[in-house]
Enzyme design. Structure first.
Site, PDB file in Angstrom:
ATOM      1  CB  SER A 145      -0.988   0.149   1.435  1.00 24.38           C
ATOM      2  OG  SER A 145      -1.559   1.376   1.411  1.00 24.38           O
ATOM      3  CE1 TYR A 158      -4.339  -1.988   4.821  1.00 21.86           C
ATOM      4  CE2 TYR A 158      -3.543   0.249   4.310  1.00 21.86           C
ATOM      5  CZ  TYR A 158      -4.206  -0.859   4.051  1.00 21.86           C
ATOM      6  OH  TYR A 158      -4.271  -1.283   2.647  1.00 21.86           O
TER       7      TYR A 158
HETATM    8  P1  NAP Z   1     -11.314  -5.962   0.475  1.00 24.61           P
HETATM    9  O1  NAP Z   1     -12.645  -5.500  -0.458  1.00 24.61           O
HETATM   10  O2  NAP Z   1     -11.484  -5.480   1.756  1.00 24.61           O
HETATM   11  O3  NAP Z   1     -11.136  -7.548   0.471  1.00 24.61           O
HETATM   12  C1  NAP Z   1     -10.325  -8.080   1.347  1.00 24.61           C
HETATM   13  C2  NAP Z   1     -10.216  -9.351   1.183  1.00 24.61           C
HETATM   14  O4  NAP Z   1      -9.244 -10.169   2.100  1.00 24.61           O
HETATM   15  C3  NAP Z   1     -11.281 -10.275   1.005  1.00 24.61           C
HETATM   16  O5  NAP Z   1     -11.320 -11.374   0.015  1.00 24.61           O
HETATM   17  C4  NAP Z   1     -11.392 -10.901   2.525  1.00 24.61           C
HETATM   18  O6  NAP Z   1     -12.240 -12.264   2.441  1.00 24.61           O
HETATM   19  C5  NAP Z   1      -9.991 -11.277   2.483  1.00 24.61           C
HETATM   20  N1  NAP Z   1      -9.562 -11.286   3.992  1.00 24.61           N
HETATM   21  C6  NAP Z   1     -10.100 -10.396   4.918  1.00 24.61           C
HETATM   22  N2  NAP Z   1      -9.505 -10.649   6.412  1.00 24.61           N
HETATM   23  C7  NAP Z   1      -9.142 -11.688   6.180  1.00 24.61           C
HETATM   24  C8  NAP Z   1      -8.328 -12.929   7.058  1.00 24.61           C
HETATM   25  N3  NAP Z   1      -8.239 -12.677   8.573  1.00 24.61           N
HETATM   26  N4  NAP Z   1      -8.186 -14.182   6.355  1.00 24.61           N
HETATM   27  C9  NAP Z   1      -8.236 -14.376   5.179  1.00 24.61           C
HETATM   28  N5  NAP Z   1      -8.692 -13.306   4.290  1.00 24.61           N
HETATM   29  C10 NAP Z   1      -9.098 -12.172   4.870  1.00 24.61           C
HETATM   30  O7  NAP Z   1     -10.010  -5.344   0.061  1.00 24.61           O
HETATM   31  P2  NAP Z   1      -9.556  -4.484  -1.297  1.00 24.61           P
HETATM   32  O8  NAP Z   1     -10.061  -3.007  -1.193  1.00 24.61           O
HETATM   33  O9  NAP Z   1     -10.291  -5.256  -2.644  1.00 24.61           O
HETATM   34  O10 NAP Z   1      -7.862  -4.662  -1.190  1.00 24.61           O
HETATM   35  C11 NAP Z   1      -7.424  -5.735  -1.647  1.00 24.61           C
HETATM   36  C12 NAP Z   1      -5.561  -5.470  -1.164  1.00 24.61           C
HETATM   37  O11 NAP Z   1      -5.514  -4.504  -1.620  1.00 24.61           O
HETATM   38  C13 NAP Z   1      -5.416  -5.451   0.428  1.00 24.61           C
HETATM   39  O12 NAP Z   1      -4.170  -6.113   0.658  1.00 24.61           O
HETATM   40  C14 NAP Z   1      -5.434  -3.846   0.575  1.00 24.61           C
HETATM   41  O13 NAP Z   1      -4.778  -3.566   2.048  1.00 24.61           O
HETATM   42  C15 NAP Z   1      -4.630  -3.564  -0.573  1.00 24.61           C
HETATM   43  N6  NAP Z   1      -5.069  -2.060  -0.865  1.00 24.61           N
HETATM   44  C16 NAP Z   1      -6.396  -1.746  -1.276  1.00 24.61           C
HETATM   45  C17 NAP Z   1      -6.400  -0.446  -1.573  1.00 24.61           C
HETATM   46  C18 NAP Z   1      -7.680   0.128  -2.014  1.00 24.61           C
HETATM   47  O14 NAP Z   1      -8.061   1.408  -1.971  1.00 24.61           O
HETATM   48  N7  NAP Z   1      -9.033  -0.660  -2.071  1.00 24.61           N
HETATM   49  C19 NAP Z   1      -5.387   0.380  -1.565  1.00 24.61           C
HETATM   50  C20 NAP Z   1      -4.144   0.115  -1.267  1.00 24.61           C
HETATM   51  C21 NAP Z   1      -4.007  -1.358  -0.998  1.00 24.61           C
HETATM   52  P3  NAP Z   1     -13.609 -12.193   2.998  1.00 24.61           P
HETATM   53  O15 NAP Z   1     -14.465 -11.280   1.864  1.00 24.61           O
HETATM   54  O16 NAP Z   1     -13.997 -13.608   2.624  1.00 24.61           O
HETATM   55  O17 NAP Z   1     -13.878 -11.810   4.265  1.00 24.61           O
END
Ligand code: NAP
Length: 253
Positions: A145, A158
Site C-alpha cells: 500500500s 495498517y
Molecule cells: P477488500 O474488498 O476488503 O477484500 C479483502 C479480502 O481479504 C477479502 O477477500 C477478504 O475475505 C480477505 N480477508 C480479510 N480478512 C481476512 C482474513 N483474516 N483471512 C483471510 N482473508 C481475509 O479489500 P480490497 O479493497 O480489494 O483490497 C485488497 C488488497 O489491496 C488489500 O491487501 C488492501 O490492503 C490492498 N489495498 C487496497 C487499496 C484500496 O483502496 N482498495 C489501496 C491500497 C492497498 P472475505 O471477503 O471472505 O472476508
C-alpha cells in the site's frame, strides 16, 4: 498455463487479479475468509476450467498451512502466490491514537499484523517450500500500500503492516532468487473497490479523486495488470521491487 493462489479473492482487487490470470489461461485457487457466496461468484466469473475455492482465516497459522496444501491439491501445484488478503481500514478497525481505548489499540494491532504480515509470511513459506521441493521456478506478488510510505494516521497498524510486507518481500526476493523464485510488491493508492464505494460516492469523493493529478482513483484492473506482469517470467529481473500504483498522487524519493 500456471497455477495461481490468490488470497482474498472474494471481491475487490483479489477478484480482479483472479479474473486477469484466468483470462490468460491460468488456473486459479480463489481464497476467501468469510464471504463464501462472493467467492463462489468470483469462481463462476472465471473463464476456463480447473479453478478451485479455498477458505480460511489467515490470522491462524494452521489455516495458512492448510490453504497452501488445499490449493496444491486442487490445482495440482502452485506456481504463483498473490498475497492480497488484508484486514483493511474500516470503521471497526479505526484506531486513531488520540481517541482509541488501549484495549482496542492492541486488538487492531494484533489483528492487522497477524493477517496482513504473518498470514502473508506463512503462505509464502508454504508456497516457497512447495516450489523448492519441486525444483520449479515461481513468483510471489504482495499487495502492499501507498500508506506504507505516506502514513496512515487513523490506521497506523495498517500502514506498519504494509511497510513490513514490502520489507518482507525484499528479504524473500534475496532469499529465494537462488531457487528462481521472484518476489515483488505493489503499493496501490486509493482503488475503487466495493469496500471503498461509500467513500467514493460520499462527500469525500472529490478529495479522493483530486489526490492524483489524473483526477481519478485507481481501478482493480490496473492493479491486476501490474500483478500479471510482475508474476510473469519476463519480470524475474524486477524481483525485490516495490511498484507504486498511485497515479502520481505520492512520489517517493
Ligand atoms: P477488500 O474488498 O476488503 O477484500 C479483502 C479480502 O481479504 C477479502 O477477500 C477478504 O475475505 C480477505 N480477508 C480479510 N480478512 C481476512 C482474513 N483474516 N483471512 C483471510 N482473508 C481475509 O479489500 P480490497 O479493497 O480489494 O483490497 C485488497 C488488497 O489491496 C488489500 O491487501 C488492501 O490492503 C490492498 N489495498 C487496497 C487499496 C484500496 O483502496 N482498495 C489501496 C491500497 C492497498 P472475505 O471477503 O471472505 O472476508
Amino acid at each position: 498455463m500456471r497455477r495461481v493462489l490468490v488470497t482474498g479473492a472474494s471481491r475487490g482487487i483479489g477478484r480482479a487479479v483472479a479474473l486477469a490470470f484466468a483470462g490468460r489461461g491460468d488456473k486459479v485457487a480463489v481464497h476467501y475468509a468469510s464471504r463464501r457466496q462472493d467467492a463462489e461468484q468470483t469462481l463462476a466469473l472465471l473463464p476456463g476450467d480447473g479453478h478451485a475455492l479455498v477458505a480460511g482465516d489467515l490470522g491462524d497459522p494452521r489455516a495458512a498451512g492448510r490453504i497452501v496444501e488445499e490449493a496444491v491439491g486442487a490445482l495440482g501445484g502452485v506456481d504463483v502466490l498473490v498475497n492480497n488478503a488484508a484486514v483493511a481500514p474500516a470503521a471497526d478497525t479505526r484506531h486513531a491514537v488520540a481517541e482509541v481505548s488501549y484495549a482496542d489499540w492492541q486488538r487492531v494491532w494484533h489483528r492487522m499484523i497477524d493477517v496482513n504480515l504473518l498470514g502473508a509470511a506463512n503462505l509464502t513459506y508454504g508456497v516457497a517450500r512447495h516450489l523448492i521441493g519441486r525444483g520449479a521456478p515461481g513468483s510471489v506478488v504482495n499487495i502492499g500500500s501507498r500508506g506504507a510510505f505516506r502514513g496512515e494516521p487513523e490506521f497506523p497498524a495498517y500502514g506498519a503492516s504494509k511497510a513490513a510486507l514490502h520489507a518482507f518481500g525484499q528479504s524473500m526476493a534475496v532469499a529465494l532468487a537462488p531457487h528462481r523464485i521472484a518476489v515483488t510488491s505493489v503499493a496501490p493508492g486509493f482503488v475503487a473497490t466495493e469496500r471503498q464505494a461509500a467513500k467514493m460516492d460520499g462527500p469525500t469523493g472529490d478529495a479522493l479523486r483530486e489526490q492524483s493529478p489524473f483526477g481519478r482513483v485507481g481501478t482493480p484492473q490496473e492493479v491486476a495488470a501490474a500483478v500479471l506482469y510482475l508474476s510473469s517470467p519476463e519480470a524475474a529481473w524486477s524481483s525485490g521491487t516495490v511498484l507504486d500504483l498511485n497515479g502520481a498522487s505520492y512520489l517517493r524519493t
